[in-house]
Design an enzyme around this catalytic site. Sequence first.
Site, PDB file in Angstrom:
ATOM      1  N   ASP A 213       1.802  33.793  50.235  1.00 50.94           N
ATOM      2  CA  ASP A 213       1.113  34.443  49.128  1.00 50.94           C
ATOM      3  C   ASP A 213       0.561  33.327  48.231  1.00 50.94           C
ATOM      4  OD1 ASP A 213       0.286  36.335  47.190  1.00 50.94           O
ATOM      5  OD2 ASP A 213       2.196  36.135  46.139  1.00 50.94           O
ATOM      6  N   GLY A 214      -0.324  33.683  47.315  1.00 54.11           N
ATOM      7  CA  GLY A 214      -0.917  32.679  46.443  1.00 54.11           C
ATOM      8  C   GLY A 214      -0.182  32.514  45.125  1.00 54.11           C
TER       9      GLY A 214
END
Length: 361
Positions: A213-214
């Site tokens: 995920d970012g």
Amino acid sequence: APGTMSGSGPEAPQPSDATEARLQEAEQDWAAAKAFYDNLVSKRPRPPKPQHAITVAVSSRALFDLVEERRIYEEQGVEKYVEYQQNNENVTLKPGPAFYFVKALEHVNARVLELYPDDEERFDIVLMTNNHAQVRVRLINSINHYGLTIERFCMTGGKSPIGYLTAYLTNLYLSADSEKVQEAIEAGIASATMFTANKDVPYSDTQLRVAFDGDAVLFSDESEQIVKEQGLDRFFEHEQLNENKPLAQGLLKVFLEDLGKLQKKFYAKNERLNCPIRTFLVTARSAASSGARVLKTLRSWGLEVDEALFLAGAPKGPILVKIRPHIFFDDQMFHIEGAQKLGTIAAHVPYGIAQKYHKSA
């Protein structure tokens, strides 16, 4: 230092004379140990020096399925648990959530050594557990049964193993115990809680596949804070205004960096198309309205991902089914649960503002 976050702060203090002396002493110890082992003949690859290795510490409950054993421990106590383990020490443990990830790490190591026989910049798997030493035989038997190369054990006999993570120069710590993961993160070590998938899916045995995920994982949670506190429109406005300002790093940036270093070893040998590592960014961000800042941030770090998937709020589970990563890191439990349902091994990173909202819910 491996496994810790860095940032734009005051310049790091220079090592003291005492620190330099300890480092020199450690180097001499390694030289003596190497001289001893060089006289031994073995086909097994020797563990790299910790200061050169990418050390991944894995708990026994992350590596193996110990659900039944955990139930005995909680319901009948430690003595019955140890007795059960000893009575079943020749019964092979089933794979746990981190098992296939570890297998993939070892495949990368084998490929590195094919191209660079003396290279020590590779993965070193450490079994880090608060199990008692009496349980060690069953763990060793299971490790040998699967042909895993795990030479370093840390068994703390009921005490928390977190204090040893720094001593082992740990780059990444994976555990099934969320409290220990939180403790490790507070010590500055990249860590995640492992969750088993609800479906069995095949994993690649020739390529390590890691999905991140970012926000609050690769990057800091600064943008996620705006979403939670000021809403989505304000977030879009903020990201466009700051498109050319790199995001601060998140907890797992250092691990992506480690993967990138290994990938470049294969690129240097003209093995880009046959590289045994592939990385993915799987983010809820929208590409048009907030994707540019993410990509420019990675560029500013000198890093890249092989694939970037901007989902604009769509569920991540179906995309992860297509990717089939050995591990998927995310800071939000609803993404973890969605991934689990569709067969993805997920690792929760309890870091950032999302944890505040998860706890209050």
